[in-house]
Design a protein around this motif. Structure first.
Motif, PDB file in Angstrom:
ATOM      1  N   UNK A  10       0.827  -1.210   0.000  1.00  0.00           N
ATOM      2  CA  UNK A  10       0.000   0.000   0.000  1.00  0.00           C
ATOM      3  C   UNK A  10       0.862   1.261   0.000  1.00  0.00           C
ATOM      4  N   UNK A  11       1.930   1.256   0.798  1.00  0.00           N
ATOM      5  CA  UNK A  11       2.798   2.440   0.872  1.00  0.00           C
ATOM      6  C   UNK A  11       3.509   2.674  -0.459  1.00  0.00           C
ATOM      7  N   UNK A  12       3.956   1.616  -1.113  1.00  0.00           N
ATOM      8  CA  UNK A  12       4.646   1.784  -2.396  1.00  0.00           C
ATOM      9  C   UNK A  12       3.691   2.326  -3.458  1.00  0.00           C
ATOM     10  N   UNK A  13       2.439   1.855  -3.453  1.00  0.00           N
ATOM     11  CA  UNK A  13       1.449   2.356  -4.412  1.00  0.00           C
ATOM     12  C   UNK A  13       1.157   3.836  -4.143  1.00  0.00           C
ATOM     13  N   UNK A  14       0.930   4.161  -2.868  1.00  0.00           N
ATOM     14  CA  UNK A  14       0.644   5.553  -2.513  1.00  0.00           C
ATOM     15  C   UNK A  14       1.835   6.458  -2.804  1.00  0.00           C
ATOM     16  N   UNK A  15       3.041   5.955  -2.603  1.00  0.00           N
ATOM     17  CA  UNK A  15       4.247   6.739  -2.867  1.00  0.00           C
ATOM     18  C   UNK A  15       4.359   7.092  -4.345  1.00  0.00           C
ATOM     19  N   UNK A  16       4.095   6.109  -5.199  1.00  0.00           N
ATOM     20  CA  UNK A  16       4.160   6.371  -6.636  1.00  0.00           C
ATOM     21  C   UNK A  16       3.029   7.290  -7.075  1.00  0.00           C
ATOM     22  N   UNK A  17       1.850   7.101  -6.515  1.00  0.00           N
ATOM     23  CA  UNK A  17       0.695   7.926  -6.883  1.00  0.00           C
ATOM     24  C   UNK A  17       0.898   9.389  -6.484  1.00  0.00           C
ATOM     25  N   UNK A  18       1.448   9.601  -5.284  1.00  0.00           N
ATOM     26  CA  UNK A  18       1.652  10.956  -4.771  1.00  0.00           C
ATOM     27  C   UNK A  18       2.966  11.575  -5.235  1.00  0.00           C
ATOM     28  N   UNK A  19       3.827  10.756  -5.879  1.00  0.00           N
ATOM     29  CA  UNK A  19       5.153  11.213  -6.298  1.00  0.00           C
ATOM     30  C   UNK A  19       5.969  11.696  -5.103  1.00  0.00           C
ATOM     31  N   UNK A  20       5.829  10.986  -3.977  1.00  0.00           N
ATOM     32  CA  UNK A  20       6.605  11.285  -2.780  1.00  0.00           C
ATOM     33  C   UNK A  20       7.317  10.016  -2.332  1.00  0.00           C
ATOM     34  N   UNK A  21       8.621  10.084  -2.172  1.00  0.00           N
ATOM     35  CA  UNK A  21       9.388   8.921  -1.775  1.00  0.00           C
ATOM     36  C   UNK A  21       9.354   8.683  -0.277  1.00  0.00           C
ATOM     37  N   UNK A  22       9.572   7.456   0.108  1.00  0.00           N
ATOM     38  CA  UNK A  22       9.696   7.118   1.530  1.00  0.00           C
ATOM     39  C   UNK A  22      11.151   7.298   1.962  1.00  0.00           C
ATOM     40  N   UNK A  23      11.371   7.467   3.232  1.00  0.00           N
ATOM     41  CA  UNK A  23      12.738   7.610   3.735  1.00  0.00           C
ATOM     42  C   UNK A  23      13.473   6.270   3.635  1.00  0.00           C
ATOM     43  N   UNK A  24      14.734   6.265   3.267  1.00  0.00           N
ATOM     44  CA  UNK A  24      15.472   5.001   3.101  1.00  0.00           C
ATOM     45  C   UNK A  24      15.711   4.265   4.410  1.00  0.00           C
ATOM     46  N   UNK A  25      15.461   4.915   5.551  1.00  0.00           N
ATOM     47  CA  UNK A  25      15.688   4.273   6.845  1.00  0.00           C
ATOM     48  C   UNK A  25      14.390   3.774   7.471  1.00  0.00           C
TER      49      UNK A  25
END
Length: 456
Positions: A374-389
């Motif tokens: 879910x987070x990966x889908x939302x990240x791509x949809x919003x064009x906002x990356x997650x923190x690498x940590x």
């Protein structure tokens, strides 16, 4: 006067037997699969006997004294883990996999290692000559450990050789090339595979010989031959991997002597297969920082936690119906999570194409990966990356709640060991254990709450 040879018709797909020819198999429904086979009397394979000729006798349960023979460990800890701790004497192990995946290479390495422990190994090949196997052993860099090579396909000669050598381990490569002389059908047919496996099983159980059998796979990915083949053996292993990548995964789908949830990870080199002791680091080493559509999850494969990157690419569709594609993930699970994201989190995904994959060629199918998807889908949809940590663990319900998952302490310890600073877990998993001191553990109750915390 010679005896009249009896005939029968057998389905090559499911093994159904009929006294007359049928155009359609009444059991599996396949057409033109009935093949005529001649039956002849045989006295060789009727009773289970030991190599000394003594027959097995019925024994009361209270009088049976189990032999406390330790498992024989190979030098490959990954293989030992999948087998449940090592090779059990008298067991029969079926190894299946695509052509060229490395089945023969793995068993050749195992043969060398078992011979090094002092056991007698007989490697029977129906596909290669002894000279070809010698060349491959030299390429693997260890051709000094002595074990017997026997290039033969007839079970009568193989049994005589086993009686003469009395080995501790027998490798059959492959079962589809072995033939019984009293069965007229071609090698690889249902009758040949069934009867050959039955005789090898008798030899293994009566004489405490561990037998490894290589099985070909069909284009659907299942082991060729009757389904009975998998029921007869003690352990069924699948050797998986992408032929364009060097990583190989050994997975147990049946194991009478251990867990079926364990996997072993290898990497193919010119010198043979080598173990991957830290697969989490391997799966994450090529991750790009700051990109959208990426999330890290800790998946449990048996007792082993593995960190895997889940990637998503969400783009506006150019056609009427949005396209959904998943590699290494269950397609139905992805569709369900996208529906929950649209209904409970307000993401308009009905007009978006979605492409998802588990990086590294690994296959994931457990509830704890839902939140990361879910987070990966939302990240791509919003064009906002997650923190690498950051890492994400949790199952998603249809009402948008984040549900409890198993083995949470092991998962968090693996995350902490690889240097992550924050992990999101279900709120109900916070109690009953103590989190490591140098990692922040965040409990979340709903998917909407998770998205607001992560993409604020």
């Amino acid at each position: 006067m010679a005896k009249k040879v009896k005939t029968q018709f057998e389905c090559q797909n499911c093994g159904y037997i009929s006294p007359r020819y049928l155009g359609k198999c009444p059991n599996c429904g396949s057409w033109n699969s009935m093949v005529e086979e001649k039956l002849q009397d045989t006295t060789d394979r009727r009773n289970r006997t030991t190599l000394t000729g003594s027959k097995m006798q019925p024994t009361l349960l209270k009088d049976v004294v189990p032999k406390k023979e330790p498992r024989v460990k190979t030098s490959l800890d990954e293989l030992n883990r999948v087998l449940g701790g090592g090779v059990v004497p008298g067991s029969m192990i079926l190894l299946g996999g695509d052509p060229g995946i490395g089945k023969s290479t793995l068993l050749l390495q195992v043969s060398q290692q078992l011979a090094a422990t002092g056991g007698t190994v007989l490697y029977v090949s129906g596909e290669e000559s002894a000279e070809q196997i010698k060349l491959r052993a030299q390429r693997l860099g260890d051709a000094e450990n002595d074990f017997y090579l026997f290039a033969e396909t007839g079970m009568q000669d193989i049994r005589e050789t086993i009686e003469k050598l009395q080995p501790d381990y027998v490798i059959i490569d492959s079962i589809q090339t072995m033939t019984q002389p009293d069965i007229s059908s071609v090698a690889g047919s249902v009758s040949q595979v069934r009867e050959t496996t039955a005789e090898l099983l008798k030899i293994a159980k009566s004489n405490e010989i561990a037998v490894f059998v290589v099985g070909h796979v069909t284009k659907e990915g299942s082991i060729a031959g009757p389904r009975m083949l998998e029921h007869m053996v003690d352990t069924v292993l699948y050797f998986e991997g992408d032929k364009y990548q060097s990583f190989r995964i050994l997975r147990a789908v049946k194991n009478r002597f251990g867990s079926t949830n364990e996997i072993g990870i290898f990497e193919m080199y010119e010198q043979g297969l080598k173990e991957v002791s830290n697969p989490s680091q391997v799966f994450l080493e090529e991750r790009l920082e700051g990109t959208s559509g990426s999330a890290i999850v800790v998946a449990m494969e048996g007792t082993r936690p593995i960190l895997v990157e889940i990637q998503a690419l969400v783009t506006p569709t150019m056609f009427g119906n949005a396209k959904r594609t998943a590699t290494g993930l269950d397609f139905n699970r992805v569709s369900l999570i996208m529906a929950v994201l649209e209904k409970r989190a307000g993401l308009l995904l009905q007009n978006q194409d979605a492409y998802l994959k588990a990086a590294g060629g690994v296959k994931l199918n457990e509830p704890a990966i839902d939140l990361a998807i879910a987070i990966s889908i939302a990240s791509s949809y919003k064009e906002k990356g997650t923190k690498p940590t950051e890492c994400f663990i949790g199952e998603i319900g249809l009402t948008g709640e984040i549900r409890r998952v198993s083995a949470i302490e092991q998962r968090v310890k693996e995350v902490q060991k690889l240097g992550f600073e924050k992990v999101y877990i279900p709120k109900n998993n916070l109690s009953g254990w103590k989190a490591p001191a140098d990692i922040e553990v965040v409990g979340i109750a709903t998917l909407d709450e998770a998205l607001k915390r992560i993409f604020r």
